[in-house]
Write a protein that holds these residues in place. Structure first.
Motif, PDB file in Angstrom:
ATOM      1  N   SER A 138      -2.312   4.545  -5.980  1.00 34.12           N
ATOM      2  CA  SER A 138      -2.745   5.826  -6.538  1.00 34.12           C
ATOM      3  C   SER A 138      -4.061   5.681  -7.301  1.00 34.12           C
ATOM      4  O   SER A 138      -4.968   6.510  -7.164  1.00 34.12           O
ATOM      5  N   GLU A 139      -4.173   4.623  -8.090  1.00 33.24           N
ATOM      6  CA  GLU A 139      -5.387   4.434  -8.882  1.00 33.24           C
ATOM      7  C   GLU A 139      -6.595   4.100  -8.013  1.00 33.24           C
ATOM      8  O   GLU A 139      -7.737   4.387  -8.393  1.00 33.24           O
ATOM      9  N   THR A 140      -6.348   3.528  -6.848  1.00 36.24           N
ATOM     10  CA  THR A 140      -7.451   3.133  -5.968  1.00 36.24           C
ATOM     11  C   THR A 140      -7.866   4.245  -5.011  1.00 36.24           C
ATOM     12  O   THR A 140      -9.063   4.465  -4.777  1.00 36.24           O
ATOM     13  N   GLU A 190      -8.095  10.719  -5.906  1.00 38.59           N
ATOM     14  CA  GLU A 190      -9.243  11.147  -6.696  1.00 38.59           C
ATOM     15  C   GLU A 190      -8.873  11.343  -8.161  1.00 38.59           C
ATOM     16  O   GLU A 190      -9.648  11.036  -9.060  1.00 38.59           O
ATOM     17  N   ASN A 191      -7.670  11.886  -8.401  1.00 40.47           N
ATOM     18  CA  ASN A 191      -7.242  12.152  -9.774  1.00 40.47           C
ATOM     19  C   ASN A 191      -5.745  11.855  -9.915  1.00 40.47           C
ATOM     20  O   ASN A 191      -4.913  12.742  -9.777  1.00 40.47           O
ATOM     21  N   PRO A 192      -5.393  10.598 -10.198  1.00 41.89           N
ATOM     22  CA  PRO A 192      -3.974  10.220 -10.303  1.00 41.89           C
ATOM     23  C   PRO A 192      -3.196  10.988 -11.357  1.00 41.89           C
ATOM     24  O   PRO A 192      -1.969  11.054 -11.300  1.00 41.89           O
ATOM     25  N   LYS A 193      -3.889  11.591 -12.331  1.00 40.67           N
ATOM     26  CA  LYS A 193      -3.189  12.367 -13.361  1.00 40.67           C
ATOM     27  C   LYS A 193      -2.685  13.692 -12.814  1.00 40.67           C
ATOM     28  O   LYS A 193      -1.744  14.276 -13.362  1.00 40.67           O
ATOM     29  N   LYS A 194      -3.315  14.165 -11.750  1.00 38.88           N
ATOM     30  CA  LYS A 194      -2.915  15.451 -11.177  1.00 38.88           C
ATOM     31  C   LYS A 194      -2.416  15.325  -9.739  1.00 38.88           C
ATOM     32  O   LYS A 194      -1.988  16.318  -9.144  1.00 38.88           O
TER      33      LYS A 194
END
Length: 232
Positions: free
Chosen positions: A81-83, A86-90
């Motif tokens: 997800s982090e790689t 675009e926006n792992p928070k959303k």
């Protein structure tokens, strides 16, 4: 006596009344309104929290007949997800290993009365995977060859020619990684994926080779990245 005077007189009586009488007055005239307001406020807060914290699903991977044995969230979900998001928070990915499905040969054995397979059969799981395949929620299916065969013949699997270039397919072919349906390449071998083996155990036929097959979801590009992330 005017209505306002009556109301004031009533309030004065309640102020001087004992606690039990005050509570009865509250229950008779205000409790239902207080409960109604509390319920409405709770629903509103829940909707706001859900709206604010809800993440958009960017990838759905169905790992049929697997159970987790490692740290999937820490080793796979978060790093990917982090790689790649675009926006792992959303945004988020779903790695679903909750379903057990009989493959083509196992299903035939269960129908014939083989208790080895019929005892494992779960109609609800079959309904769920069929439904999410039909609506296009699944982007990638990882499972044993017997299961891949079943869903390939049901036209739920996208040919690899729609995912990879001729040069990429040639490279996979040279490594003996492609599974065919007739002359159509339909799945990639995941036998070489250390990450998959470290975090999942295949619970069906142990002799089955493990393959990754693309379905007709909306996130094929990200599914392709996920396969490469797992390694093969």
């Amino acid at each position: 006596m005017p209505l306002m005077d009556e109301f004031k007189e009533e309030r004065e009586k309640i102020k001087k009344a004992p606690l039990k009488a005050k509570w009865k007055y509250f229950v008779d005239y205000y409790l239902k309104w207080v409960i109604g307001v509390a319920i409405t406020a709770g629903i509103l807060i829940a909707v706001i929290v859900t709206t604010v914290t809800h993440k958009k699903e960017m990838l759905y991977v169905s790992l049929l007949n697997f159970r987790t044995t490692g740290f999937v969230i820490e080793d796979i979900e978060i790093p990917f997800s982090e790689t790649y998001l675009e926006n792992p928070k959303k945004e988020e990915i779903t790695l679903d290993s909750s379903l057990f499905i009989l493959g083509k040969k196992a299903e035939a054995a269960a129908v014939s009365g083989d208790q080895t397979y019929s005892a494992l059969y779960n109609f609800e799981d079959e309904q769920k995977i069929s439904m999410i395949l039909v609506v296009g929620q699944v982007d990638l299916m990882i499972s044993g060859e017997d299961v891949i065969d079943r869903y390939t013949e049901s036209d739920f699997i996208k040919p690899l020619t729609e995912v990879y270039s001729p040069d990429e397919l040639k490279s996979f072919e040279e490594k003996g990684m492609i599974k065919y349906l007739g002359e159509i390449p339909v799945a990639l071998s995941m036998e070489g994926s250390k990450m998959l083996k470290d975090n999942y155990e295949y619970t069906a036929d142990k002799n089955d080779k493990i393959y990754a097959a693309y379905t007709y979801g909306k996130h094929t590009d990200l599914a392709k990245e996920f396969v490469e992330f797992l390694g093969y």
